[in-house]
Design a protein around this motif. Sequence first.
Motif, PDB file in Angstrom:
ATOM      1  N   ALA A   1      -7.942   2.575   2.469  1.00  0.00           N
ATOM      2  CA  ALA A   1      -6.459   2.814   2.583  1.00  0.00           C
ATOM      3  C   ALA A   1      -6.079   2.213   1.171  1.00  0.00           C
ATOM      4  CB  ALA A   1      -5.778   2.263   3.968  1.00  0.00           C
ATOM      5  N   PHE A   2      -6.361   1.005   1.100  1.00  0.00           N
ATOM      6  CA  PHE A   2      -5.819   0.269   0.123  1.00  0.00           C
ATOM      7  C   PHE A   2      -6.492   0.910  -1.595  1.00  0.00           C
ATOM      8  CE2 PHE A   2      -7.311  -2.930  -3.121  1.00  0.00           C
ATOM      9  CZ  PHE A   2      -6.105  -3.108  -3.775  1.00  0.00           C
ATOM     10  N   LEU A   3      -7.951   1.256  -1.171  1.00  0.00           N
ATOM     11  CA  LEU A   3      -8.221   1.720  -2.592  1.00  0.00           C
ATOM     12  C   LEU A   3      -7.710   3.159  -2.978  1.00  0.00           C
ATOM     13  CD1 LEU A   3     -12.261   0.640  -2.522  1.00  0.00           C
ATOM     14  CD2 LEU A   3     -10.423  -0.106  -3.957  1.00  0.00           C
ATOM     15  N   SER A   4      -7.435   3.984  -1.906  1.00  0.00           N
ATOM     16  CA  SER A   4      -6.875   5.319  -2.158  1.00  0.00           C
ATOM     17  C   SER A   4      -5.557   5.313  -2.475  1.00  0.00           C
ATOM     18  CB  SER A   4      -6.863   6.210  -0.942  1.00  0.00           C
ATOM     19  OG  SER A   4      -6.234   5.566   0.101  1.00  0.00           O
ATOM     20  N   GLN A   5      -4.844   4.288  -2.272  1.00  0.00           N
ATOM     21  CA  GLN A   5      -3.556   4.009  -2.395  1.00  0.00           C
ATOM     22  C   GLN A   5      -3.546   3.479  -4.101  1.00  0.00           C
ATOM     23  OE1 GLN A   5      -1.343   1.350  -0.038  1.00  0.00           O
ATOM     24  NE2 GLN A   5      -2.266   2.335   1.820  1.00  0.00           N
ATOM     25  N   ALA A   6      -4.164   2.443  -4.223  1.00  0.00           N
ATOM     26  CA  ALA A   6      -4.347   1.799  -5.675  1.00  0.00           C
ATOM     27  C   ALA A   6      -4.901   2.850  -6.894  1.00  0.00           C
ATOM     28  CB  ALA A   6      -5.070   0.649  -5.807  1.00  0.00           C
ATOM     29  N   LEU A   7      -6.109   3.547  -6.536  1.00  0.00           N
ATOM     30  CA  LEU A   7      -6.828   4.405  -7.403  1.00  0.00           C
ATOM     31  C   LEU A   7      -6.145   5.730  -7.704  1.00  0.00           C
ATOM     32  CD1 LEU A   7     -10.623   3.643  -6.556  1.00  0.00           C
ATOM     33  CD2 LEU A   7      -9.237   3.079  -8.759  1.00  0.00           C
ATOM     34  N   ASP A   8      -5.812   6.357  -6.629  1.00  0.00           N
ATOM     35  CA  ASP A   8      -5.407   7.665  -6.375  1.00  0.00           C
ATOM     36  C   ASP A   8      -3.856   7.913  -6.986  1.00  0.00           C
ATOM     37  OD1 ASP A   8      -7.835   8.643  -5.971  1.00  0.00           O
ATOM     38  OD2 ASP A   8      -7.522   8.811  -3.497  1.00  0.00           O
ATOM     39  N   HIS A   9      -3.026   6.786  -6.636  1.00  0.00           N
ATOM     40  CA  HIS A   9      -1.652   7.203  -6.711  1.00  0.00           C
ATOM     41  C   HIS A   9      -1.091   6.075  -7.533  1.00  0.00           C
ATOM     42  CE1 HIS A   9      -1.894  10.343  -3.616  1.00  0.00           C
ATOM     43  NE2 HIS A   9      -2.627   9.228  -2.895  1.00  0.00           N
ATOM     44  N   GLY A  10      -1.852   4.993  -7.960  1.00  0.00           N
ATOM     45  CA  GLY A  10      -1.108   3.782  -8.628  1.00  0.00           C
ATOM     46  C   GLY A  10      -0.167   2.951  -7.876  1.00  0.00           C
ATOM     47  N   VAL A  11       0.115   3.159  -6.413  1.00  0.00           N
ATOM     48  CA  VAL A  11       0.935   2.199  -5.956  1.00  0.00           C
ATOM     49  C   VAL A  11       0.411   1.729  -4.651  1.00  0.00           C
ATOM     50  CG1 VAL A  11       2.115   4.638  -4.797  1.00  0.00           C
ATOM     51  CG2 VAL A  11       3.332   2.476  -4.692  1.00  0.00           C
ATOM     52  N   PHE A  12       0.689   0.698  -4.154  1.00  0.00           N
ATOM     53  CA  PHE A  12       0.022   0.120  -2.868  1.00  0.00           C
ATOM     54  C   PHE A  12       0.698  -0.844  -2.112  1.00  0.00           C
ATOM     55  CE2 PHE A  12      -1.351  -2.268  -6.697  1.00  0.00           C
ATOM     56  CZ  PHE A  12      -1.295  -3.521  -6.172  1.00  0.00           C
ATOM     57  N   HIS A  13       0.581  -1.052  -0.856  1.00  0.00           N
ATOM     58  CA  HIS A  13       0.831  -2.115  -0.250  1.00  0.00           C
ATOM     59  C   HIS A  13       0.556  -3.450  -0.562  1.00  0.00           C
ATOM     60  CE1 HIS A  13       2.547  -4.488   3.112  1.00  0.00           C
ATOM     61  NE2 HIS A  13       2.842  -3.515   3.917  1.00  0.00           N
ATOM     62  N   ALA A  14       1.172  -4.402  -1.217  1.00  0.00           N
ATOM     63  CA  ALA A  14       0.709  -5.521  -1.531  1.00  0.00           C
ATOM     64  C   ALA A  14       0.676  -6.703  -0.911  1.00  0.00           C
ATOM     65  CB  ALA A  14       1.447  -5.684  -3.064  1.00  0.00           C
ATOM     66  N   ASP A  15       0.989  -6.583   0.453  1.00  0.00           N
ATOM     67  CA  ASP A  15       1.306  -7.623   1.460  1.00  0.00           C
ATOM     68  C   ASP A  15       0.473  -7.244   2.707  1.00  0.00           C
ATOM     69  OD1 ASP A  15       1.810 -10.202   2.157  1.00  0.00           O
ATOM     70  OD2 ASP A  15       4.001  -9.837   2.604  1.00  0.00           O
ATOM     71  N   LEU A  16      -0.832  -6.961   2.579  1.00  0.00           N
ATOM     72  CA  LEU A  16      -1.486  -6.339   3.789  1.00  0.00           C
ATOM     73  C   LEU A  16      -2.240  -7.484   4.696  1.00  0.00           C
ATOM     74  CD1 LEU A  16      -3.003  -3.059   2.337  1.00  0.00           C
ATOM     75  CD2 LEU A  16      -1.224  -3.375   4.169  1.00  0.00           C
ATOM     76  N   HIS A  17      -1.669  -8.571   4.996  1.00  0.00           N
ATOM     77  CA  HIS A  17      -2.133  -9.554   5.699  1.00  0.00           C
ATOM     78  C   HIS A  17      -1.934  -8.977   7.446  1.00  0.00           C
ATOM     79  CE1 HIS A  17       1.909 -11.198   7.215  1.00  0.00           C
ATOM     80  NE2 HIS A  17       2.275 -11.318   5.994  1.00  0.00           N
ATOM     81  N   GLU A  18      -2.567  -9.868   8.506  1.00  0.00           N
ATOM     82  CA  GLU A  18      -2.656  -9.299   9.699  1.00  0.00           C
ATOM     83  C   GLU A  18      -1.271  -9.305  10.419  1.00  0.00           C
ATOM     84  OE1 GLU A  18      -4.798 -11.825   8.560  1.00  0.00           O
ATOM     85  OE2 GLU A  18      -6.494 -12.042   9.539  1.00  0.00           O
ATOM     86  N   GLY A  19      -0.275  -9.835   9.713  1.00  0.00           N
ATOM     87  CA  GLY A  19       1.165  -9.683  10.438  1.00  0.00           C
ATOM     88  C   GLY A  19       1.659  -8.614  10.235  1.00  0.00           C
ATOM     89  N   ASN A  20       1.253  -7.845   9.166  1.00  0.00           N
ATOM     90  CA  ASN A  20       1.924  -6.733   8.729  1.00  0.00           C
ATOM     91  C   ASN A  20       1.166  -5.604   9.087  1.00  0.00           C
ATOM     92  OD1 ASN A  20       4.095  -8.221   7.577  1.00  0.00           O
ATOM     93  ND2 ASN A  20       3.191  -8.064   5.471  1.00  0.00           N
TER      94      ASN A  20
END
Length: 494
Positions: free
Chosen positions: A265-284
Amino acid sequence: MTGAAWVLVRNDALLPRELDALYPPSVSTLAKTLRLFAGRGAKSGRPGERLARSLEGMGPVAIKLGQLLSTRGDFFGREFAEDMSRLKDKLPPFPTAVARAEVEHALGRTVESLYADFGEPIAAASLAQAHEARLLDGRKVAVKVLRPGIERRVAEDGEGLALAARLIDRWVPAARRLEPRAFAETVIRATVLELDLRLEAAGADELREVMALDGYMSAPAIVWEGVGKRVLTMEWARGWPLSDPAALTQPGLDHQAMADNLIRAFLSQALDHGVFHADLHEGNLFAAAPAQLTAVDFGIIGRIGPAERRYLGEILWGFLNKDYDGVARTHFAAGYVPARHSVAAFAQALRAVGEPVFGRKASEVPMSRVLMQLFEITALYDMHLRPELVLLQKTMMTVEGVARRIQPDHDIWTAADPVVRRWMARELSPAARVKRFAGEAAAALQNLARLIENPPTPATLEVREVRGERSALLWFAVGAVVSGAAFLAALYLA
């Protein structure tokens, strides 16, 4: 900054007594001296618990640091990570009556006009807390409300962080390659943007659309009539928060698939779209069987441009194929390593990092040692921190840590392979290269046309000559573009 140090000293969290045996003589003497100023709380709790208490009292930026530390039990030990985990969503809440008043002020309407029920806080973090509620149409929602006065706390934290960065830049020459000022500016900017929940709602809506394209992760729908600068309403997230230990004991949970989904999920957001959730700790992150992940809290969103995405993809692809020469060349092409160094020598250093890791279970790889080796290499090759990649690198570190917690033997490279392979096939295929060349050539042609239409010294040129030169140059440019595109097409598509 002095206040922060004092808080750490009072809690015996700066140089904790449990590590006395590891300190060199000079540091040991300093630790014992500082301990004379410790408060009563310094005698209770483990080092992680005392550090968590300290960070909690130091403000939102410090708490964000603690959240990052809590994801890396493989670096600092499982016990330490668990002690720090309370910083994710278990901070002291503020009264529900205050939250209701904030909602009404932000939305310009009564709570009862939108919500059939508005419950007590279910989670409280550094900047805001969440309430369970139900809309008039019966939908279950979560309502995020900023903490009263949080803007002032963030401003104070920002000033302290900026001061610390300036002092480090001035007095610690060895740390200058880490660009402390640029790093501080990036962190401060990201935190300030979190204080407008209208922006977070827009980011959540955008990423929800992006996530739906792959299905590795999902996001709840935004309830726009419940959005204001200090209030955000979204549909209820399915599953259990990963910050709850019970989340990973759900019946039917596929730990391997879930860890894979997180990385992909993280890689597809960053690589394919150039936008990603940047606070993916367990609480989120919420988990539901068999392997469904739902993300919340979109206050920090990272973005990277096409060039950075291409460099990231090429580096990941190179590591996946153990092409250390290719990875090294990409670092030099991107400007990450100064040109005065040797590409071959840098490739050798990368091989020393990569080979001991590949083919081994995650639980067998001492990531703290790997990171230390990487840090030594970046110093050896004069690599500076890249401000535009701070959020990307921070999120990569967090995501890898969470994946290890979900599945201790997780193989990040196997998980990344299909996303990176898909990206390579699309972006670096012969057809894609021709398309990119054609786009760059078209842009160059437009610039040339503008230059011809507005020559630097038109007063010195005869009108007839200018027209002739324009015609010749334009025809030459068109011919070059067509010929070049045809040549590349023949070369790559043959």
